[in-house]
Write an enzyme that holds these catalytic residues in place. Structure first.
Site, short mmCIF file in Angstrom:
data_model
loop_
_atom_site.label_atom_id
_atom_site.label_comp_id
_atom_site.label_asym_id
_atom_site.label_seq_id
_atom_site.Cartn_x
_atom_site.Cartn_y
_atom_site.Cartn_z
N GLU A 1 40.10 77.98 -11.64
CA GLU A 1 41.39 77.87 -10.95
C GLU A 1 42.51 78.45 -11.77
OE1 GLU A 1 42.27 73.77 -9.94
OE2 GLU A 1 40.13 73.38 -9.80
N CYS B 1 44.82 69.64 -12.88
CA CYS B 1 43.69 70.38 -13.46
C CYS B 1 42.35 70.07 -12.81
CB CYS B 1 43.52 69.97 -14.91
SG CYS B 1 44.65 70.77 -15.96
#
Ligand code: SAH
Length: 347
Positions: free
Chosen positions: A92, A335
């Site tokens: 990501e 996260c």
């Protein structure tokens, strides 16, 4: 068939050596380096001979990953990217727009092995570290995504992974990012966040890069810190703080402390006072983060009132502090949340 080479891993000089191996003239290195850093595919590198483009395409990656999906926030200009690596792993990145321009938060590893109790990245462990060229590709792809709208001017190493657990590749990445024939991004515009690997912080201090160091502190003492961060057992606070002080002394840069406020754990005024003692006399800034809720984790964010009281307490003790603006909360800003959701749906 042998593995394809990731050309973005190479410095311009190394690229030159590779081209020499395949009997190409030296001047092609600069051409190829420029194209690669602009995210141009081999087939579109118009000033290279067709046979060379075809050979490169057979033996190497131009970009070692692609944007699998992008998730624009409905609330602000934040975009979350899910990248697919050449080996099909997913990572990501988050693109944010600030008054000073675009900032990209990149991943440095696929997953993480640090085991912090509040973090989604670490839930499946660490698959592997990313190479320098893969980190660079995250920035290049974000630039390509932005097109005419602008380019990434700031990079934060705060996505999935522990950057100092991937030290050599991260250092190589930073030097490539800064190269004048590449993205030419000033390292003053780079922040690196670590959970506190003491030896590597000391080593980084000696590299003289000019980047900002962020320490994920999250607790004012070892008793609380060890409850949420396994790394605190390996490196007690006095050791980490010693390394941080050395970093500040050697680089002249202020350090940023990340502090996620967790209900009933680290968010009472007495914790703020203890934190102020740690910060006393140190050129630093405290970034207070309202904990981002992760489904699999029992920890809850502190109330907005507790956050404000914590902030006021720090300010009254002359510690520079702000509450981090929440961006992209509707797109899984924390996260590892997005990758994890995707892994679950793929199973
Ligand atoms: N491994 C590095 C960088 C990645 S984490 C580090 O530990 O600093 C980036 C930041 O997000 C860290 O400060 C981390 O502690 C924080 N973080 C992780 N999960 C979070 C959550 N659920 N809520 C708020 N902050 C979180």
């Amino acid at each position: 068939m042998p593995e394809k080479r990731i050309l973005l891993d190479l410095t311009q000089e190394e690229l030159g050596a590779y081209l020499k191996e395949i009997s190409q003239p030296a001047f092609r290195a600069k051409q190829l380096y420029g194209w690669l850093n602009h995210g141009v595919a081999f087939s579109d590198m118009s000033n290279l001979p067709k046979e060379l483009r075809e050979q490169l395409d057979r033996e190497c990656y131009d970009l070692p990953m692609s944007i699998q999906q992008s998730f624009p926030s409905q609330k602000d200009d934040t975009v979350k990217f899910l990248f697919r690596c050449h080996d099909d792993n997913l990572i990501e990145g988050v693109l944010m727009r600030y008054h000073y321009g675009y900032s990209l938060c990149i991943s440095t590893q696929i997953g993480c092995k640090m085991g912090c109790a509040f973090c989604a990245s670490t839930l499946n462990g660490c698959v592997r570290s990313l190479s320098a060229g893969e980190m660079l590709a995250e920035v290049i792809l974000a630039n390509r995504f932005l097109g005419e709208k602008g380019h990434v001017g700031h990079v934060v190493l705060m996505g999935s992974g522990e950057p100092l657990d991937n030290y050599d590749a991260v250092l190589r990445f930073l030097r490539l990012l800064n190269h004048k024939d590449g993205l030419n991004l000033s390292l003053r515009n780079v922040s690196l966040s670590t959970c506190g690997l003491t030896e590597q912080i000391r080593r980084l201090a000696g590299e003289n890069l000019g980047i900002t160091l962020s320490l994920s502190l999250h607790a004012p003492n070892d008793a609380i810190r060890t409850q949420i961060m396994p790394v605190a057992r390996r490196y007690p606070l006095n050791e980490v703080m010693g390394a941080v002080r050395e970093y500040v002394k050697l680089t002249g840069r202020r350090v940023v402390f990340e502090y996620a406020l967790i209900d009933g754990l680290n968010s009472r005024p007495e914790h703020a006072r203890e934190l102020a003692k740690l910060a006393a006399g140190l050129q630093c800034h405290v970034n207070l983060i309202p904990l981002n809720r992760v489904e699999e984790r029992a920890l809850r964010p502190a109330t907005p009132e507790a956050v404000q009281t914590f902030l006021k307490t720090l300010e009254s003790l002359h510690v520079s502090a702000t509450v981090r603006r929440e961006m992209g909360s509707d797109i899984g800003g924390a996260c590892g949340q997005l990758r994890r959701r995707h892994l679950q749906t793929e199973q």
